[in-house]
Design an enzyme around this catalytic site. Sequence first.
Site, PDB file in Angstrom:
ATOM      1  N   THR A 128       0.872  -1.183   0.000  1.00 52.57           N
ATOM      2  CA  THR A 128       0.000   0.000   0.000  1.00 52.57           C
ATOM      3  C   THR A 128       0.908   1.231   0.000  1.00 52.57           C
ATOM      4  O   THR A 128       1.054   1.899   1.015  1.00 52.57           O
ATOM      5  CB  THR A 128      -0.918   0.017   1.252  1.00 52.57           C
ATOM      6  N   GLU A 134      -0.581  -5.595  10.590  1.00 45.14           N
ATOM      7  CA  GLU A 134       0.714  -6.192  10.934  1.00 45.14           C
ATOM      8  C   GLU A 134       1.582  -5.144  11.631  1.00 45.14           C
ATOM      9  O   GLU A 134       1.596  -3.989  11.225  1.00 45.14           O
ATOM     10  CB  GLU A 134       1.389  -6.666   9.628  1.00 45.14           C
ATOM     11  N   PHE A 135       2.317  -5.580  12.648  1.00 40.84           N
ATOM     12  CA  PHE A 135       3.159  -4.638  13.398  1.00 40.84           C
ATOM     13  C   PHE A 135       4.654  -4.978  13.335  1.00 40.84           C
ATOM     14  O   PHE A 135       5.443  -4.371  14.051  1.00 40.84           O
ATOM     15  CB  PHE A 135       2.720  -4.603  14.869  1.00 40.84           C
ATOM     16  N   THR A 147      -1.564  -2.314   5.592  1.00 43.81           N
ATOM     17  CA  THR A 147      -1.936  -1.100   6.319  1.00 43.81           C
ATOM     18  C   THR A 147      -2.847  -0.259   5.440  1.00 43.81           C
ATOM     19  O   THR A 147      -2.452   0.172   4.346  1.00 43.81           O
ATOM     20  CB  THR A 147      -0.663  -0.293   6.671  1.00 43.81           C
ATOM     21  N   ARG A 163      13.221   1.110   0.498  1.00 40.91           N
ATOM     22  CA  ARG A 163      12.031   1.952   0.297  1.00 40.91           C
ATOM     23  C   ARG A 163      12.000   3.009   1.399  1.00 40.91           C
ATOM     24  O   ARG A 163      12.148   2.684   2.569  1.00 40.91           O
ATOM     25  CB  ARG A 163      10.763   1.087   0.341  1.00 40.91           C
ATOM     26  N   CYS A 221       7.280   2.234   5.994  1.00 38.32           N
ATOM     27  CA  CYS A 221       5.985   2.445   6.651  1.00 38.32           C
ATOM     28  C   CYS A 221       5.790   3.811   7.301  1.00 38.32           C
ATOM     29  O   CYS A 221       4.763   4.461   7.064  1.00 38.32           O
ATOM     30  CB  CYS A 221       5.761   1.339   7.678  1.00 38.32           C
ATOM     31  N   LYS A 260       4.940   7.003   5.059  1.00 40.87           N
ATOM     32  CA  LYS A 260       3.660   6.918   4.325  1.00 40.87           C
ATOM     33  C   LYS A 260       2.485   6.839   5.290  1.00 40.87           C
ATOM     34  O   LYS A 260       1.413   7.362   5.009  1.00 40.87           O
ATOM     35  CB  LYS A 260       3.670   5.757   3.324  1.00 40.87           C
TER      36      LYS A 260
HETATM   37  P1  NAD Z   1       6.055  -5.861  -0.197  1.00 35.71           P
HETATM   38  O1  NAD Z   1       6.108  -4.937  -1.341  1.00 35.71           O
HETATM   39  O2  NAD Z   1       7.326  -6.440   0.344  1.00 35.71           O
HETATM   40  O3  NAD Z   1       5.089  -7.088  -0.525  1.00 35.71           O
HETATM   41  C1  NAD Z   1       3.904  -6.956  -1.235  1.00 35.71           C
HETATM   42  C2  NAD Z   1       3.732  -8.225  -2.063  1.00 35.71           C
HETATM   43  O4  NAD Z   1       2.446  -8.209  -2.669  1.00 35.71           O
HETATM   44  C3  NAD Z   1       4.724  -8.362  -3.202  1.00 35.71           C
HETATM   45  O5  NAD Z   1       5.231  -9.671  -3.137  1.00 35.71           O
HETATM   46  C4  NAD Z   1       3.867  -8.177  -4.460  1.00 35.71           C
HETATM   47  O6  NAD Z   1       4.384  -8.928  -5.538  1.00 35.71           O
HETATM   48  C5  NAD Z   1       2.560  -8.756  -3.977  1.00 35.71           C
HETATM   49  N1  NAD Z   1       1.362  -8.358  -4.704  1.00 35.71           N
HETATM   50  C6  NAD Z   1       0.953  -7.120  -5.080  1.00 35.71           C
HETATM   51  N2  NAD Z   1      -0.244  -7.168  -5.689  1.00 35.71           N
HETATM   52  C7  NAD Z   1      -0.603  -8.484  -5.703  1.00 35.71           C
HETATM   53  C8  NAD Z   1      -1.721  -9.193  -6.183  1.00 35.71           C
HETATM   54  N3  NAD Z   1      -2.749  -8.573  -6.765  1.00 35.71           N
HETATM   55  N4  NAD Z   1      -1.749 -10.535  -6.027  1.00 35.71           N
HETATM   56  C9  NAD Z   1      -0.745 -11.194  -5.420  1.00 35.71           C
HETATM   57  N5  NAD Z   1       0.346 -10.583  -4.943  1.00 35.71           N
HETATM   58  C10 NAD Z   1       0.411  -9.247  -5.090  1.00 35.71           C
HETATM   59  O7  NAD Z   1       5.275  -5.091   0.961  1.00 35.71           O
HETATM   60  P2  NAD Z   1       5.385  -5.358   2.532  1.00 35.71           P
HETATM   61  O8  NAD Z   1       6.551  -4.614   3.090  1.00 35.71           O
HETATM   62  O9  NAD Z   1       5.253  -6.818   2.784  1.00 35.71           O
HETATM   63  O10 NAD Z   1       4.079  -4.589   3.024  1.00 35.71           O
HETATM   64  C11 NAD Z   1       2.788  -5.124   2.811  1.00 35.71           C
HETATM   65  C12 NAD Z   1       1.783  -4.356   3.632  1.00 35.71           C
HETATM   66  O11 NAD Z   1       2.062  -4.491   5.030  1.00 35.71           O
HETATM   67  C13 NAD Z   1       1.770  -2.849   3.370  1.00 35.71           C
HETATM   68  O12 NAD Z   1       0.464  -2.390   3.522  1.00 35.71           O
HETATM   69  C14 NAD Z   1       2.634  -2.293   4.482  1.00 35.71           C
HETATM   70  O13 NAD Z   1       2.317  -0.964   4.795  1.00 35.71           O
HETATM   71  C15 NAD Z   1       2.269  -3.212   5.632  1.00 35.71           C
HETATM   72  N6  NAD Z   1       3.311  -3.374   6.636  1.00 35.71           N
HETATM   73  C16 NAD Z   1       4.617  -3.458   6.266  1.00 35.71           C
HETATM   74  C17 NAD Z   1       5.592  -3.632   7.249  1.00 35.71           C
HETATM   75  C18 NAD Z   1       7.041  -3.684   6.859  1.00 35.71           C
HETATM   76  O14 NAD Z   1       7.866  -3.519   7.762  1.00 35.71           O
HETATM   77  N7  NAD Z   1       7.385  -3.920   5.620  1.00 35.71           N
HETATM   78  C19 NAD Z   1       5.234  -3.732   8.602  1.00 35.71           C
HETATM   79  C20 NAD Z   1       3.872  -3.674   8.936  1.00 35.71           C
HETATM   80  C21 NAD Z   1       2.915  -3.498   7.946  1.00 35.71           C
END
Ligand code: NAD
Length: 431
Positions: free
Chosen positions: A86, A151-152, A121, A327, A260, A263
Amino acid sequence: MKISMIGAGYVGLTSGAVFASLGNTVWVVRRDSEKIEKLKKGIIPIYEPGLSEIVKRNVKSGRLIPTTQYCECVPFSDVVFIAVGTPEGRDGADLSQVYAAAEEIARNLKKGFTVIVDKSTVPPGTAEEVTEIINKHKRAGARFEVASSPEFLRQGNAVEDTTKPDRVVIGVSSSKAANILVKLHKDLKCPVVITKVRSAEIIKLAANAYLSLRIGFIDQISDLCEKMGADVQDIIQGIGLDRRIGTHYWWPGMGYGGYCFPKDVKALAALYKASGQKNNLFSKLDELNEKRVERFALRISEKIGTLKGKQIGVLGLSSRPDTDDIRGSVPLNFIRILLRFGAKVKAYDPMAQENAKVIMGSDVEFLNNPYDVAKNADALCVVTEWKEFKKLDLKNIKKLMKGKVLLDSKDIYTPEKIKKLGFTYLSTGRT
Ligand code: NAD
């Protein structure tokens, strides 16, 4: 239980692997077949300490199944998580990946009941939007509820945070969905907070904004310490022993960064504004944080006259240690400012280097170790607290450098020791 995890990035892959370790069957879904083929062999597309081992173990046992196909998993799942990206959008989060995932989940839902959980998120109201999308595209007989369980985890500590979370938040509209999700999380043995769906959505944004606020607060206290000849680490100790405040989570430096915090603060600022309220704390926090990095470039420039044409070494390219994720990287923003001021930048990072090369290209000279970065540098900046940098042979570094300015933005060194070695020491909030 049978679980589909849509999105296999930092969050989806870690959560999927941990749920598999707890004895569930978990399909992790992402779109790029090349990465899925590697995952099938236990090769993970990201660096996260300890993750490779649990992915390998669970793929081998057949409990973790990587796939590109929703139809191979969604129809058989009790719970479907949405854990896609997101990223920052124009007025808050860009939810296009969530909407696309929702549509495809809908087309593959089985007859009977499925809980669909937003783990990504998202702003309050998203679960309702996802519900609408699914209702529009699902087949007859498929029943579902959209819940929220944000997720935290922290990157660099993701496995530990997912295995032993401080709490799990579950936002639901029915006790049926609550019971399924409580059962799923039971073995994590942590407090489970059951809330309204919209509350769960706000909890995540509020948690990240509060942590960002602590960083913004201590950043400004550190500025004051520099001007007043005080030491911010003394302040942290002095205020932290007040149990209402605590000694934990104080990180003065170049401001908050990563995927995170920036954004999510922007998303909360946009939400607050959209709710028609004035005096937006979150906008101010964001504005201060955006301006913060330049201050460090100017401090170096003050010490060495000008940055134009100077050789500046930068150690650290990810915002946090123990991750390859760049990122929202604060070090990369810092480098961009150094380049804008005309400096020549050499850099090194133990894990994030390859990702940084893709973004920065030939503007930065990437080297293979900290000592090559220090060679002939007018100033050396240690900007990520990797363990490797804490153990540097600084006597040798000093000999290799042309100048003597050492910026330690994360306060990983002891000022007296550094000064004794003959460096001009710039830290955050210490003199
Ligand atoms: P990321 O970019 O590492 O992973 C996202 C995954 O989704 C990628 O593998 C992408 O290929 C896949 N994807 C996208 N569209 C898709 C679809 N239509 N079908 C199947 N797969 C698809 O992102 P992330 O860091 O894992 O973050 C994911 C979410 O969790 C975000 O909303 C982020 O804000 C939240 N979050 C992230 C963290 C962190 O530390 N990275 C911590 C807590 C919450």
